[in-house]
Motif scaffolding. Structure first.
Motif, PDB file in Angstrom:
ATOM      1  N   LEU A 241       0.823  -1.209   0.000  1.00 56.78           N
ATOM      2  CA  LEU A 241       0.000   0.000   0.000  1.00 56.78           C
ATOM      3  C   LEU A 241       0.858   1.261   0.000  1.00 56.78           C
ATOM      4  N   LEU A 242       1.984   1.219   0.694  1.00 55.99           N
ATOM      5  CA  LEU A 242       2.864   2.389   0.702  1.00 55.99           C
ATOM      6  C   LEU A 242       3.538   2.577  -0.657  1.00 55.99           C
ATOM      7  N   ALA A 243       3.957   1.485  -1.288  1.00 57.52           N
ATOM      8  CA  ALA A 243       4.538   1.592  -2.629  1.00 57.52           C
ATOM      9  C   ALA A 243       3.514   2.128  -3.617  1.00 57.52           C
ATOM     10  N   SER A 244       2.266   1.705  -3.466  1.00 54.76           N
ATOM     11  CA  SER A 244       1.208   2.191  -4.347  1.00 54.76           C
ATOM     12  C   SER A 244       1.006   3.693  -4.174  1.00 54.76           C
ATOM     13  N   ALA A 245       0.915   4.134  -2.920  1.00 53.92           N
ATOM     14  CA  ALA A 245       0.702   5.562  -2.660  1.00 53.92           C
ATOM     15  C   ALA A 245       1.870   6.392  -3.161  1.00 53.92           C
ATOM     16  N   ALA A 246       3.095   5.942  -2.840  1.00 51.40           N
ATOM     17  CA  ALA A 246       4.282   6.685  -3.262  1.00 51.40           C
ATOM     18  C   ALA A 246       4.433   6.661  -4.782  1.00 51.40           C
ATOM     19  N   GLY A 247       4.245   5.488  -5.374  1.00 55.31           N
ATOM     20  CA  GLY A 247       4.416   5.369  -6.807  1.00 55.31           C
ATOM     21  C   GLY A 247       3.481   6.278  -7.583  1.00 55.31           C
ATOM     22  N   LYS A 248       2.217   6.322  -7.183  1.00 56.70           N
ATOM     23  CA  LYS A 248       1.257   7.200  -7.865  1.00 56.70           C
ATOM     24  C   LYS A 248       1.671   8.659  -7.735  1.00 56.70           C
ATOM     25  N   ALA A 249       2.085   9.040  -6.518  1.00 57.93           N
ATOM     26  CA  ALA A 249       2.476  10.434  -6.285  1.00 57.93           C
ATOM     27  C   ALA A 249       3.731  10.795  -7.071  1.00 57.93           C
ATOM     28  N   PHE A 250       4.715   9.893  -7.068  1.00 57.03           N
ATOM     29  CA  PHE A 250       5.969  10.182  -7.756  1.00 57.03           C
ATOM     30  C   PHE A 250       5.764  10.265  -9.266  1.00 57.03           C
ATOM     31  N   VAL A 251       4.959   9.368  -9.821  1.00 56.83           N
ATOM     32  CA  VAL A 251       4.701   9.406 -11.260  1.00 56.83           C
ATOM     33  C   VAL A 251       4.024  10.715 -11.633  1.00 56.83           C
ATOM     34  N   ALA A 252       3.082  11.165 -10.817  1.00 61.75           N
ATOM     35  CA  ALA A 252       2.395  12.435 -11.093  1.00 61.75           C
ATOM     36  C   ALA A 252       3.370  13.608 -11.072  1.00 61.75           C
ATOM     37  N   ARG A 253       4.418  13.504 -10.230  1.00 59.30           N
ATOM     38  CA  ARG A 253       5.412  14.582 -10.128  1.00 59.30           C
ATOM     39  C   ARG A 253       6.568  14.407 -11.111  1.00 59.30           C
ATOM     40  N   GLY A 254       6.662  13.234 -11.723  1.00 57.73           N
ATOM     41  CA  GLY A 254       7.696  12.983 -12.714  1.00 57.73           C
ATOM     42  C   GLY A 254       9.048  12.657 -12.146  1.00 57.73           C
ATOM     43  N   LYS A 255       9.131  12.333 -10.851  1.00 60.85           N
ATOM     44  CA  LYS A 255      10.412  11.956 -10.256  1.00 60.85           C
ATOM     45  C   LYS A 255      10.171  11.284  -8.912  1.00 60.85           C
ATOM     46  N   GLY A 256      11.173  10.518  -8.480  1.00 58.98           N
ATOM     47  CA  GLY A 256      11.091   9.856  -7.176  1.00 58.98           C
ATOM     48  C   GLY A 256      11.735   8.493  -7.224  1.00 58.98           C
ATOM     49  N   GLY A 257      11.862   7.886  -6.062  1.00 58.85           N
ATOM     50  CA  GLY A 257      12.467   6.567  -5.962  1.00 58.85           C
ATOM     51  C   GLY A 257      11.821   5.732  -4.891  1.00 58.85           C
ATOM     52  N   LEU A 258      11.779   4.424  -5.115  1.00 60.13           N
ATOM     53  CA  LEU A 258      11.258   3.477  -4.146  1.00 60.13           C
ATOM     54  C   LEU A 258      12.308   2.404  -3.915  1.00 60.13           C
ATOM     55  N   ILE A 259      12.623   2.157  -2.657  1.00 60.64           N
ATOM     56  CA  ILE A 259      13.543   1.091  -2.277  1.00 60.64           C
ATOM     57  C   ILE A 259      12.772   0.101  -1.413  1.00 60.64           C
ATOM     58  N   ASN A 260      12.637  -1.119  -1.893  1.00 61.31           N
ATOM     59  CA  ASN A 260      11.934  -2.165  -1.158  1.00 61.31           C
ATOM     60  C   ASN A 260      12.949  -3.186  -0.643  1.00 61.31           C
ATOM     61  N   ILE A 261      12.861  -3.517   0.639  1.00 56.33           N
ATOM     62  CA  ILE A 261      13.798  -4.465   1.226  1.00 56.33           C
ATOM     63  C   ILE A 261      13.208  -5.871   1.193  1.00 56.33           C
ATOM     64  N   SER A 262      13.833  -6.730   0.440  1.00 60.91           N
ATOM     65  CA  SER A 262      13.458  -8.139   0.342  1.00 60.91           C
ATOM     66  C   SER A 262      14.484  -8.945   1.132  1.00 60.91           C
ATOM     67  N   SER A 263      14.914 -10.079   0.612  1.00 66.44           N
ATOM     68  CA  SER A 263      15.900 -10.943   1.262  1.00 66.44           C
ATOM     69  C   SER A 263      16.348 -12.000   0.267  1.00 66.44           C
ATOM     70  N   VAL A 264      17.553 -12.510   0.450  1.00 68.63           N
ATOM     71  CA  VAL A 264      18.018 -13.596  -0.410  1.00 68.63           C
ATOM     72  C   VAL A 264      17.182 -14.857  -0.237  1.00 68.63           C
ATOM     73  N   VAL A 265      16.465 -14.989   0.882  1.00 68.18           N
ATOM     74  CA  VAL A 265      15.627 -16.183   1.044  1.00 68.18           C
ATOM     75  C   VAL A 265      14.440 -16.171   0.093  1.00 68.18           C
ATOM     76  N   ALA A 266      14.209 -15.046  -0.586  1.00 70.56           N
ATOM     77  CA  ALA A 266      13.202 -15.034  -1.654  1.00 70.56           C
ATOM     78  C   ALA A 266      13.543 -16.057  -2.725  1.00 70.56           C
ATOM     79  N   MET A 267      14.832 -16.346  -2.886  1.00 68.81           N
ATOM     80  CA  MET A 267      15.282 -17.323  -3.885  1.00 68.81           C
ATOM     81  C   MET A 267      15.752 -18.627  -3.248  1.00 68.81           C
ATOM     82  N   ALA A 268      15.665 -18.726  -1.945  1.00 69.59           N
ATOM     83  CA  ALA A 268      16.105 -19.936  -1.243  1.00 69.59           C
ATOM     84  C   ALA A 268      15.120 -20.263  -0.125  1.00 69.59           C
ATOM     85  N   PRO A 269      13.867 -20.566  -0.469  1.00 69.45           N
ATOM     86  CA  PRO A 269      12.833 -20.745   0.552  1.00 69.45           C
ATOM     87  C   PRO A 269      13.086 -21.906   1.497  1.00 69.45           C
ATOM     88  N   GLU A 270      13.880 -22.895   1.054  1.00 70.77           N
ATOM     89  CA  GLU A 270      14.152 -24.043   1.919  1.00 70.77           C
ATOM     90  C   GLU A 270      15.051 -23.673   3.099  1.00 70.77           C
TER      91      GLU A 270
END
Length: 269
Positions: free
Chosen positions: A124-153
């Motif tokens: 929801l935060l990425a959605s809110a920020a993304g819409k606002a940034f696109v309307a302004r023509g600039k901005g950045g989003l950094i999402n923190i994932s993890s290497v376990v996204a590719m190593a679920p075991e």
């Protein structure tokens, strides 16, 4: 609070989970780079102490926004801030948690809380920020994932599944943002020395030597990747070719994943 112009040349970075761990390190390093900050977390006292230190060290404007992002009302408040405050140019979706246990030995309320913090809130935060940034023509989003996204075991499936979700979300988001002036990055840390281990009942010092990265090193590498325009940043991965091969194999399957006919190996007779 809303404003119409950025408070600094780089604008303001809103960081979730900013009271400790990677969030606090992101706050320090972004303030040092010239960003003003909006810190979001549950622990108001810790944020106030961090804000006071960073104001003294960097002279940046630093606001705090206490919020439990598993609370829909609090989450909506932060999303509204992203939508309305034109000074915000960067979202760091860092807040997250792991279970003390796994799917088969955790209570429903604990599972729901992980999903709320690790999936619902950053979406929801990425959605809110993304819409606002696109309307302004600039901005950045950094999402923190993890290497376990590719190593679920290698870790419990709810946490690793939530991090796989963040990876997928960012890859899709980045593709959709091409040409808008907005950049999305996903960061995949390996084991990193933060309080998340203690909170989930695990001992980070029990890992083998050479496995655990320091939070300061992780964030500095991640920000370098962001500044280079990377979509996927994996700070501990020495051989970038391994990621490129992984992506090539994944995308190569794309044309064959949806067909009218059942694959030959599933046909009888």
């Amino acid at each position: 609070m809303s404003s119409t112009t950025p408070a600094s040349g780089l604008g303001t970075a809103l960081i979730t989970g900013a009271s400790t761990g990677l969030g606090a390190v992101y706050a320090r390093k972004l303030a040092q780079r010239g960003y003003d900050l909006t810190l979001v977390a549950r622990d108001q006292a810790r944020m106030e102490a961090l804000a006071a230190t960073l104001r003294a060290e960097t002279g940046r404007t630093i606001d705090i926004l206490p919020a439990d992002l598993t609370d829909p009302a609090a989450l909506a408040q932060v999303a509204q801030r992203l939508a309305e405050d034109a000074a915000i140019t960067l979202l760091v979706n860092n807040a997250g948690m792991a279970l003390d246990g796994g799917l088969l030995d955790s209570k429903p309320a604990a599972i729901e809380r992980v999903i709320a913090l690790n999936i619902t809130a950053p979406t929801l935060l990425a959605s809110a920020a993304g819409k606002a940034f696109v309307a302004r023509g600039k901005g950045g989003l950094i999402n923190i994932s993890s290497v376990v996204a590719m190593a679920p075991e290698q870790f419990e499936g709810i946490y690793s599944g939530s991090k796989s979700y963040i990876l997928n979300l960012t890859l899709s988001l980045a593709a959709g943002l091409k040409g808008t002036g907005v950049h999305a990055q996903v960061v995949l840390p390996g084991a990193t020395r933060t309080e998340i281990w203690e909170r989930s009942g695990k001992d980070v010092d029990a890992f083998p030597d050479g496995i655990v990265m320091e939070a300061d090193d992780l964030v500095e590498a991640a920000l370098l990747g962001f500044e280079r325009g990377e979509v996927v940043t994996i700070p501990p991965l020495e051989d970038e070719g391994q990621w490129q091969a992984y992506e090539a194999a994944r995308t190569a399957m794309g044309p064959y994943l949806s067909r009218r006919d059942v694959a030959t190996r599933y046909r009888q007779g």
